[in-house]
Design a protein around this motif. Structure first.
Motif, PDB file in Angstrom:
ATOM      1  N   GLY A  13     -15.065  77.628 -49.537  1.00  0.00           N
ATOM      2  CA  GLY A  13     -13.978  77.742 -50.481  1.00  0.00           C
ATOM      3  C   GLY A  13     -14.339  78.033 -51.649  1.00  0.00           C
ATOM      4  O   GLY A  13     -13.643  78.939 -52.201  1.00  0.00           O
ATOM      5  N   SER A  14     -15.265  77.167 -52.201  1.00  0.00           N
ATOM      6  CA  SER A  14     -15.517  77.564 -53.871  1.00  0.00           C
ATOM      7  C   SER A  14     -16.071  78.614 -53.940  1.00  0.00           C
ATOM      8  O   SER A  14     -15.820  79.477 -54.901  1.00  0.00           O
ATOM      9  CB  SER A  14     -16.420  76.460 -54.304  1.00  0.00           C
ATOM     10  N   ILE A  15     -16.784  79.211 -53.089  1.00  0.00           N
ATOM     11  CA  ILE A  15     -17.514  80.601 -53.028  1.00  0.00           C
ATOM     12  C   ILE A  15     -16.398  81.683 -53.060  1.00  0.00           C
ATOM     13  O   ILE A  15     -16.454  82.466 -53.744  1.00  0.00           O
ATOM     14  CB  ILE A  15     -18.744  80.642 -52.096  1.00  0.00           C
ATOM     15  N   SER A  16     -15.531  81.360 -51.989  1.00  0.00           N
ATOM     16  CA  SER A  16     -14.502  82.577 -52.023  1.00  0.00           C
ATOM     17  C   SER A  16     -13.657  82.578 -53.218  1.00  0.00           C
ATOM     18  O   SER A  16     -13.142  83.624 -53.571  1.00  0.00           O
ATOM     19  CB  SER A  16     -13.556  82.280 -50.850  1.00  0.00           C
ATOM     20  N   VAL A  17     -13.603  81.098 -53.909  1.00  0.00           N
ATOM     21  CA  VAL A  17     -12.896  81.456 -54.930  1.00  0.00           C
ATOM     22  C   VAL A  17     -13.408  82.425 -56.134  1.00  0.00           C
ATOM     23  O   VAL A  17     -12.812  82.907 -56.908  1.00  0.00           O
ATOM     24  CB  VAL A  17     -12.476  79.938 -55.447  1.00  0.00           C
ATOM     25  N   VAL A  18     -14.701  81.902 -56.538  1.00  0.00           N
ATOM     26  CA  VAL A  18     -15.311  82.395 -57.370  1.00  0.00           C
ATOM     27  C   VAL A  18     -15.526  83.814 -57.187  1.00  0.00           C
ATOM     28  O   VAL A  18     -15.351  84.754 -58.023  1.00  0.00           O
ATOM     29  CB  VAL A  18     -16.813  82.006 -57.456  1.00  0.00           C
ATOM     30  N   LEU A  43     -24.263  75.104 -59.198  1.00  0.00           N
ATOM     31  CA  LEU A  43     -24.073  76.038 -60.394  1.00  0.00           C
ATOM     32  C   LEU A  43     -24.701  77.396 -60.121  1.00  0.00           C
ATOM     33  O   LEU A  43     -24.178  78.460 -60.433  1.00  0.00           O
ATOM     34  CB  LEU A  43     -24.512  75.254 -61.751  1.00  0.00           C
ATOM     35  N   ALA A  44     -26.193  77.151 -59.726  1.00  0.00           N
ATOM     36  CA  ALA A  44     -26.743  78.439 -59.258  1.00  0.00           C
ATOM     37  C   ALA A  44     -25.931  79.297 -58.082  1.00  0.00           C
ATOM     38  O   ALA A  44     -25.870  80.427 -58.269  1.00  0.00           O
ATOM     39  CB  ALA A  44     -28.120  78.208 -58.820  1.00  0.00           C
ATOM     40  N   ILE A  45     -25.506  78.487 -57.329  1.00  0.00           N
ATOM     41  CA  ILE A  45     -24.890  79.433 -56.102  1.00  0.00           C
ATOM     42  C   ILE A  45     -23.756  79.882 -56.514  1.00  0.00           C
ATOM     43  O   ILE A  45     -23.358  81.003 -56.105  1.00  0.00           O
ATOM     44  CB  ILE A  45     -24.552  78.303 -54.913  1.00  0.00           C
ATOM     45  N   LEU A  46     -22.863  79.092 -57.232  1.00  0.00           N
ATOM     46  CA  LEU A  46     -21.532  79.702 -57.923  1.00  0.00           C
ATOM     47  C   LEU A  46     -21.776  80.949 -58.735  1.00  0.00           C
ATOM     48  O   LEU A  46     -21.134  82.031 -58.688  1.00  0.00           O
ATOM     49  CB  LEU A  46     -20.569  78.938 -58.555  1.00  0.00           C
ATOM     50  N   LEU A  47     -22.708  81.028 -59.648  1.00  0.00           N
ATOM     51  CA  LEU A  47     -23.179  82.061 -60.487  1.00  0.00           C
ATOM     52  C   LEU A  47     -23.478  83.090 -59.704  1.00  0.00           C
ATOM     53  O   LEU A  47     -23.425  84.451 -60.137  1.00  0.00           O
ATOM     54  CB  LEU A  47     -23.994  81.687 -61.716  1.00  0.00           C
ATOM     55  N   VAL A  48     -24.490  83.067 -58.813  1.00  0.00           N
ATOM     56  CA  VAL A  48     -24.880  83.996 -58.126  1.00  0.00           C
ATOM     57  C   VAL A  48     -23.614  84.996 -57.131  1.00  0.00           C
ATOM     58  O   VAL A  48     -23.472  85.872 -57.241  1.00  0.00           O
ATOM     59  CB  VAL A  48     -26.122  83.830 -56.883  1.00  0.00           C
TER      60      VAL A  48
END
Length: 218
Positions: A124-129, A48-53
């Motif tokens: 992949g998830s980071i690029s989506v965010v 959660l912290a990685i994706l919010l950042v």
């Protein structure tokens, strides 16, 4: 609500907690239920912290490297579509080196690596965010996208904490079927990213600047 739904629909398939559950069980084999649940909770918090950042810093990263949003969407779409294609042909082997596997098995704390990074919050998830952050026009939009990320985190936590019963009920074939379904959805998301990026180039300022240069040269 559209932003929340779009975030969940784009992010949940690519994180795919169903494919992470068997790996999580293998790395916590022999641990108590309370310790396994604690590792799952900590791993989801890190995710959660990685994706919010990534959501907050997405625009800064793009500006720092001089990246355009259409280019980011196309690149992210290619990456996401590639992940989806791999998931359509799942296998039982985790794509890690022998050294990485031994290190993960010997570690007592696997919540950050390999659980949160790269299993749950990978490229992949980071690029989506970061791609979703391009849709935000004000602070409220960022909050709605963040709510979608939090909802996905709750689903991931529920799946990981129920991983023992889930693997027993679904079995290997059931998990493969779920992975293929998620892979197809991810492939659709990736192609949609590519389409949006291409349309942005054809109808946006990039194409206008290109046409102006062509006209000046002529």
């Amino acid at each position: 609500m559209d932003l929340i739904f779009a975030t969940v629909a784009a992010l949940l398939p690519i994180i795919n907690p169903f494919s992470t559950a068997p790996m999580f069980l293998s790395l916590t084999q022999g641990d108590t239920k309370s310790y396994r649940n604690a590792q799952a909770t900590q791993g989801v918090i890190y995710m959660l912290a990685i994706l919010l950042v990534s959501l907050v810093g997405g625009s800064f990263i793009m500006n720092f490297f001089g990246l355009s949003m259409p280019g980011m969407r196309i690149a992210g779409g290619i990456l996401v579509a590639g992940v989806g294609m791999k998931m359509l042909k799942p296998n039982d082997e985790i794509e890690t080196t022998e050294a990485e596997t031994k290190e993960a098995e010997n570690k007592k704390d696997i919540s950050f690596t390999p659980l949160a990074m790269p299993s749950l919050s990978g490229p992949g998830s980071i690029s989506v965010v970061i791609g979703m952050s391009s849709l935000a026009k004000n602070i409220s939009d960022y909050c709605y996208i963040a709510l979608g990320i939090i909802f996905v985190a709750c689903v991931v936590l529920l799946v990981l904490r129920s991983s023992v019963g889930l693997v027993k009920v679904l079995g290997v074939n059931g998990l493969h079927a779920m992975t293929k379904i998620m892979g197809f959805l991810i492939l659709c998301v990736g192609i949609q990213f590519i389409i949006h990026g291409t349309m942005d180039i054809l109808t946006g300022n990039e194409m206008l600047e290109f046409l102006k240069k062509v006209h000046q040269n002529v």
